[in-house]
Design a protein around this motif. Structure first.
Motif, short mmCIF file in Angstrom:
data_model
loop_
_atom_site.label_atom_id
_atom_site.label_comp_id
_atom_site.label_asym_id
_atom_site.label_seq_id
_atom_site.Cartn_x
_atom_site.Cartn_y
_atom_site.Cartn_z
N UNK A 1 33.06 52.32 18.67
CA UNK A 1 33.57 53.22 17.62
C UNK A 1 35.09 53.38 17.71
N UNK A 2 35.62 53.44 18.93
CA UNK A 2 37.07 53.56 19.08
C UNK A 2 37.79 52.39 18.44
N UNK A 3 37.30 51.17 18.67
CA UNK A 3 37.95 49.99 18.11
C UNK A 3 37.74 49.90 16.59
N UNK A 4 36.53 50.23 16.13
CA UNK A 4 36.25 50.20 14.68
C UNK A 4 37.14 51.19 13.96
N UNK A 5 37.25 52.41 14.51
CA UNK A 5 38.10 53.42 13.90
C UNK A 5 39.56 52.99 13.88
N UNK A 6 40.01 52.34 14.96
CA UNK A 6 41.40 51.90 15.05
C UNK A 6 41.72 50.87 13.96
N UNK A 7 40.84 49.88 13.80
CA UNK A 7 41.08 48.86 12.77
C UNK A 7 40.99 49.45 11.37
N UNK A 8 40.08 50.40 11.17
CA UNK A 8 39.95 51.05 9.86
C UNK A 8 41.22 51.81 9.50
N UNK B 1 38.32 43.43 10.06
CA UNK B 1 38.08 43.51 11.50
C UNK B 1 37.11 44.64 11.83
N UNK B 2 37.26 45.78 11.14
CA UNK B 2 36.38 46.92 11.38
C UNK B 2 34.94 46.56 11.02
N UNK B 3 34.75 45.93 9.87
CA UNK B 3 33.40 45.55 9.44
C UNK B 3 32.81 44.47 10.35
N UNK B 4 33.67 43.55 10.78
CA UNK B 4 33.23 42.48 11.69
C UNK B 4 32.75 43.06 13.02
N UNK C 1 35.34 54.06 5.61
CA UNK C 1 36.68 54.07 5.03
C UNK C 1 37.33 52.68 5.06
N UNK C 2 36.63 51.71 5.65
CA UNK C 2 37.14 50.34 5.68
C UNK C 2 36.54 49.50 4.55
N UNK C 3 35.70 50.11 3.73
CA UNK C 3 35.03 49.36 2.66
C UNK C 3 35.96 49.16 1.47
N UNK C 4 36.03 47.92 0.99
CA UNK C 4 36.85 47.61 -0.17
C UNK C 4 36.04 47.37 -1.42
N UNK D 1 29.58 46.53 0.19
CA UNK D 1 29.67 47.00 1.58
C UNK D 1 29.18 48.44 1.70
N UNK D 2 29.58 49.27 0.74
CA UNK D 2 29.19 50.69 0.79
C UNK D 2 27.68 50.83 0.67
#
Length: 634
Positions: free
Chosen positions: A135-142, A149-152, A174-177, A181-182
């Motif tokens: 979660x820390x890394x996903x949140x950082x990329x987001x 990267x977050x979705x990956x 919040x990383x969804x474009x 994805x949503x």
């Protein structure tokens, strides 16, 4: 063993050279050293703690994870990147493997230092990862807008058998474009039974709003009783963000009815909604809530914007003058507000004050300055600001700046210069730019250039009903009836309808709408009767309908008979009927005010001794004692 040492050495390359071990202390000395280190870490004495840490390292000693966590917090507080690297190097020294909890703390440290590569290297080295690591890394990329990267990482997390938690989903949403994805994530949230969590619901509402799907946001909101202000803030903000201002305000009323206290974020959204609808009374009610808080720059900026766009410049200037802190947004908002309300000289004086304050103008500031020049016909000033913006402020002219200058040149009768400037634009002219030239051509009566500009607009924006109407009127005035029929046929084939003129007026906290050709208002018969009597009185003091405007683009109000019942006239009469004589009549209109209504409003302001403010898509008209703030230059 050799293989393991090679692996450790490879890992340590990131953190610096390996140090040589010295002789060990006695157990008593070791305990004293560790206690001293712990004490310094909890006291946040970073320099002395690092010196003791060096002694620990030279004797092959390590403290517990909680102690290092305190030391890392100290590094974060002081933005001590180098010291953070020293701690990380110490924790991996000589093959030592810190606990997962501590590695997560270090990853978080690098994330907060905005060193994502270092954070990801630590993450990759972890023999095991838990939900906090992922979660820390996903949140950082987001947060860094590296959405792919977050979705990956979320996909890899699921493959690793780690179940996402509420913080994982609220970050990755919040990383969804895009909506696919949503939808996929929404299914995962429901499967995990997390749809009722306040953070997840808030993130879902935010992302639906961001992607222009406020109705989906409302569905998520209405699925269950909301017991948290965060979710209310999200749904109100989502509708305000998507210009669904009436829904945003209705939700705000619901929020108040169920007992929630409006917070800064909610009030900012409410002010945005009031601004969009030009609802001054509701905006003033929101202002009452705002004064309960300490001076807040964002809220004060929103207040200034709301008062400017509701045409209440006295209130806007009062808020502006009382602000303890101002940023470039504050100055730009006030400059643009003065310009739009017809006070161009005051806007330019304020721009000089802004420069004296040391605040550097930005792109929007110069748009406001050029807008002021354009609406006051200040040609020399306009050229000066336009030509010097790059040299003085490092701002490259954009479409909005060119648009203001083309408008200014066109109104000054310099159509050749306007067309030349348009063709010299560094960026490609869009439909708005061509529409600006078209408007100038109409004012100056250059039908040849107007026809060319209109065709350019339609080429770039084939659904623009207003421009089809302009082109049809150009042909009608030139008696090119075949061309008129061709335009009307094209409009029918495309299903393009002219937008009817509509005006809104706020009376006793209720919005009343008047639409040309629509008699649904409950008092429309009385309004039309009063209007006819008023016109009869105005004729007695010299009013004559400006029928030449029938041949221009009235954008839905073309028929000569309809001049009498234009929507702003109906709204104005309703205001005269219902508002106290000392009250300013404020009207918002969806289309540009026509010349006949402009003359009508000036005469009414003198005859009835009333102040009238009309906001159309272009600017604000303040009518007082038979005059308009625009100086008949609009």
């Amino acid at each position: 063993m050799v293989k393991m040492m090679k692996s450790v050495t490879a890992k340590l390359k990131l953190f610096g050279p390996v140090l040589t071990l010295r002789c060990s202390y006695s157990s008593t000395d070791q305990a004293l050293l560790l206690n001293e280190f712990t004490r310094l870490c909890y006291q946040r004495d970073l320099p002395r703690a690092l010196k003791v840490m060096e002694s620990l390292q030279s004797h092959g000693l390590w403290a517990d994870s909680a102690t290092y966590s305190e030391l890392i917090k100290c590094c974060l507080a002081h933005r001590a990147v180098h010291e953070g690297n020293l701690i990380c190097r110490h924790l991996y020294f000589n093959g030592h493997q810190p606990m997962m909890f501590l590695v997560n703390v270090m990853i978080n440290m690098y994330v907060k230092f905005n060193l994502l590569n270092e954070a990801h290297q630590l993450f990759d080295q972890m023999p095991q990862r838990n939900v906090i690591s992922w979660t820390t890394m996903i949140s950082a990329y987001s947060k860094c807008k590296l959405h792919h990267k977050a979705l990956e990482l979320l996909v890899l997390m699921l493959r690793d058998g780690v179940r996402p938690n509420v913080y994982t989903y609220s970050s990755v949403l919040r990383a969804c474009n895009g909506m696919p994805d949503v939808r996929m994530l929404h299914c995962g949230i429901i499967k995990e039974g997390l749809e009722s969590d306040v953070f997840v619901r808030s993130a879902l509402i935010d992302v639906f709003a961001k992607l222009g799907e406020p109705d989906d946001a409302l569905s998520v909101f209405d699925e269950m009783v909301t017991g948290d202000a965060i979710v209310w803030n999200s749904v109100i903000g989502g509708f305000a963000q998507n210009s669904k201002n009436d829904v945003a305000l209705e939700l705000f009323k619901r929020m108040k009815r169920v007992g929630f206290i409006a917070e800064q974020a909610t009030l900012t959204s409410v002010l945005r909604a009031c601004t969009g609808l030009a609802l001054l009374e509701l905006g003033m009610q929101a202002h009452v809530h705002i004064v309960k808080y300490d001076q807040d720059l964002i809220l004060n900026n929103a207040l200034v914007d709301m008062y400017c766009k509701c045409g209440s410049l006295e209130d806007a200037l009062r808020v502006f003058s009382q602000m303890k802190e101002r940023d470039v947004i504050t100055w730009s908002t006030m400059i643009s507000g003065l310009a739009q309300n017809g006070y161009s000289q005051e806007a330019l004086k304020l721009f000089e004050s802004m420069k004296s304050s040391g605040t550097k103008p930005n792109y929007i500031t110069i748009v406001g300055v050029l807008f002021a020049c354009s609406h006051a016909g200040l040609l020399e000033d306009g050229w000066y600001y336009f030509r010097s913006m790059k040299k003085l402020y490092g701002i490259d002219p954009g479409r909005e700046h060119y648009g203001c200058m083309i408008d200014l040149l066109g109104k000054a009768g310099k159509l050749d210069d306007a067309a030349k400037l348009l063709n010299e634009m560094e960026c490609e002219p869009d439909a708005v730019t061509w529409r600006t030239l078209l408007g100038a051509c109409r004012v100056q009566g250059n039908m040849v250039l107007a026809e060319y500009a209109a065709k350019k607009v339609i080429e770039l924006d084939p659904e623009d009903a207003g421009t089809y109407t302009v082109l049809s009127n150009i042909y009608a005035k030139s008696q090119k009836w075949d061309s008129v029929e061709e335009i009307r046929t094209r409009m029918r084939d495309r299903g393009i309808n002219k937008e009817p003129g509509c005006s809104w007026i706020e009376v006793n906290k209720k919005i009343h709408a008047f639409i040309i050709g629509d008699d649904s208002h409950p008092q429309i018969i009385q309004v039309k009767k009063e209007l006819n009597q008023l016109i009869h009185r105005l004729i007695g003091i010299g009013y004559v309908s400006e029928t030449n405007f029938v041949l221009q683009d009235l954008e839905g109000e073309q028929m000569e008979e309809s001049l009498r019942h234009h929507s702003e006239k109906l709204a104005l009469v309703f205001g005269l009927m219902t508002l106290p004589s000392e009250k300013i009549i404020r009207i918002r209109k969806n289309l540009r005010i026509c010349g006949d209504c402009h003359v009508f409003c000036k005469l009414v302001s003198k005859l009835e001794n009333r102040s009238i403010v009309i906001r159309d898509p272009i600017r604000y008209h303040h009518f007082q004692d038979g005059k308009c703030s625009c100086g008949d230059y609009w």
